[in-house]
Design an enzyme around this catalytic site. Structure first.
Site, PDB file in Angstrom:
ATOM      1  N   CYS A  96       0.806  -1.219   0.000  1.00  0.00           N
ATOM      2  CA  CYS A  96       0.000   0.000   0.000  1.00  0.00           C
ATOM      3  C   CYS A  96       0.843   1.275   0.000  1.00  0.00           C
ATOM      4  O   CYS A  96       0.303   2.364  -0.209  1.00  0.00           O
ATOM      5  CB  CYS A  96      -0.938   0.000   1.200  1.00  0.00           C
ATOM      6  SG  CYS A  96      -2.053  -1.427   1.206  1.00  0.00           S
ATOM      7  N   HIS A 384      -9.629   2.387  -1.722  1.00  0.00           N
ATOM      8  CA  HIS A 384      -8.207   2.125  -1.510  1.00  0.00           C
ATOM      9  C   HIS A 384      -7.668   1.152  -2.552  1.00  0.00           C
ATOM     10  O   HIS A 384      -7.439  -0.024  -2.263  1.00  0.00           O
ATOM     11  CB  HIS A 384      -8.003   1.573  -0.090  1.00  0.00           C
ATOM     12  CG  HIS A 384      -6.628   1.120   0.216  1.00  0.00           C
ATOM     13  ND1 HIS A 384      -5.494   1.778  -0.242  1.00  0.00           N
ATOM     14  CD2 HIS A 384      -6.172   0.047   0.943  1.00  0.00           C
ATOM     15  CE1 HIS A 384      -4.423   1.138   0.187  1.00  0.00           C
ATOM     16  NE2 HIS A 384      -4.806   0.088   0.889  1.00  0.00           N
ATOM     17  N   CYS A 415       0.599   2.718   6.136  1.00  0.00           N
ATOM     18  CA  CYS A 415       0.999   1.378   6.555  1.00  0.00           C
ATOM     19  C   CYS A 415       0.978   0.454   5.343  1.00  0.00           C
ATOM     20  O   CYS A 415       0.309   0.726   4.351  1.00  0.00           O
ATOM     21  CB  CYS A 415       0.057   0.859   7.637  1.00  0.00           C
ATOM     22  SG  CYS A 415      -1.693   0.875   7.142  1.00  0.00           S
TER      23      CYS A 415
END
Length: 430
Positions: A96, A384, A415
């Site tokens: 990510c 996301h 994160c």
């Protein structure tokens, strides 16, 4: 190495960004590929900054989920865009944090004087995630492919059994624990005593603030419509009552993490234009913000550390080497993988024991006033698409800082899988 770059006289400036609206998995972008979306995001940036036919120093982007044929995904997207076809490109991947690391790679090259201008970003499609065949079927197909005669090839294929045809779907599970992101965060949520109400408040504010940003036109010069979408598909009117009515999605029947306070599977792409101040001036562009520092940290989640807690360590380390504290940050962007992740990091920074024992401080790292946190919403509302999140946040914060005025500082915290986290420090260029 990054520490040596902090005082480098050549600053890397963020000139702007462009993304396509993020879509929910299996919806608006179900028939388009990673390459299609990244090319669309690039071309939107090209159009906005008159980069048609421009030869850039580099384009750094990537995807967490991609097909084997997409080994050169970013370069292929460049070739399909309106940029000079000689513009080089590189694929990278840090889960990510991919998009933010793409921005950092280009910024570091500019800071070192290696290039004048480049693009960082990322893309991901969960609608077109690669489906793998089973290990047994793969071995049979390899034997058939290497057979020298038709008879041998048919003999190899005859070994296929119905059980071999079961596909292997992509998984977000950590290889070393077998737990997926939500399961890991559920353990952390319980450990940090994160309540359902705290999570739902984060989710509610994310949707409310993203909707308000659209209403004021904040994203008008940060986004290009695509496939009929003009806004993020996940954005919706929500209430604390609706959020409280949802059943747990992680942590068992007594869990507090729901579909409402966890990010949905998403599709999308984002890009950020970064340049030297000299290049920006020659081309008549006003920088929005400067990238002062980027730092990545990992935690050993295999020995019990919280999987998504690395930014809680990375941010204090990065700010300390810049002579700054959390109180110096005018805006803080914490990626909302889960609302519980945001609350966990905030609690860690506010915790006296964590500050002393984990960060080596005299006490707590500090508190983030809620009116400085994710002021234009974040991943819970926008969606996301893993590798695209970093570019979305960088462009949003850069514009936020520019509008806020001179001297304003902003912190980004993202994160990532594998117990990793990347953080960045931006400064207004106004």
């Amino acid at each position: 190495m990054i520490g040596e770059l902090v005082n480098h006289p050549r600053r890397a400036a963020i000139l702007g960004g462009n993304r396509i609206p993020f879509a929910r998995a299996g919806k608006a972008y179900r028939n388009v590929s990673n390459q299609d979306m990244l090319t669309a995001a690039l071309d939107g940036l090209v159009a906005r900054f008159s980069l048609q036919g421009e030869l850039l120093g580099d384009v750094a982007a990537g995807a967490v989920l991609k097909h084997a044929k997409d080994f050169n995904l970013t370069r292929e997207a460049v070739l399909g865009s309106a940029l000079d076809s000689r513009t080089p490109a590189i694929d990278l991947q840090r889960a990510c944090a991919t998009g933010l690391d793409g921005v950092a790679l280009v910024a570091n090259k500019i800071a070192l004087g290696q290039i004048e201008v480049g693009i960082g970003g990322g893309v991901d499609s969960t609608s077109d995630a690669p489906i793998e065949v089973s290990g047994d079927l793969r071995a049979i197909l390899h034997r058939a492919n290497s057979a020298r005669t038709t008879k041998d090839r048919l003999k190899a294929l005859a070994a296929i059994r119905p059980s071999h045809l079961k596909p292997s779907a992509p998984s977000a599970a950590e290889v070393r624990t077998g737990l997926n992101m939500g399961q890991h965060q559920a353990l952390s949520t319980e450990r940090w005593n994160v309540t359902r109400e705290e999570q739902d408040e984060i989710a509610f504010e994310s949707h409310r603030r993203l909707a308000a940003a659209y209403e004021k036109g904040f994203f008008d010069d940060l986004m290009t419509g695509y496939q009929g979408l003009a806004r993020d598909e996940n954005l919706r009117e929500s209430t604390m009552e609706k959020l409280a009515s949802l059943k747990p999605a992680f942590g068992g029947p007594e869990g507090t993490m729901t579909a409402g306070n966890s990010t949905p599977l998403s599709d999308g792409a984002s890009t950020v234009l970064i340049a030297s101040e000299e290049w920006a001036e020659r081309h008549g562009h006003q920088p929005l913000a400067y990238i002062r520092d980027v730092h990545t940290r990992s935690v050993d989640f295999t020995s019990g550390a919280d999987l998504l807690s690395a930014p809680a360590y990375a941010a204090p380390e990065m700010l300390a080497r810049n002579g700054l504290t959390l109180e110096d940050m005018d805006f803080v962007e914490i990626h909302e993988a889960f609302a519980a992740t945001v609350v966990m990091i905030l609690k860690a920074w506010e915790d006296e024991e964590f500050g002393r024992n984990e960060l080596g401080l005299e006490g707590a790292f500090g508190t983030v006033p809620r009116d400085r946190l994710n002021v234009y919403g974040s991943s819970l509302a926008a969606g996301h698409p893993f590798a695209a999140t970093g570019g979305r946040i960088v462009a949003t914060l850069a514009k936020t800082l520019y509008e806020a005025g001179p001297g304003k500082l902003g912190l980004i915290s993202i994160c990532a899988a594998g117990g990793q986290g990347t953080v960045a420090l931006l400064e207004s260029a106004r």
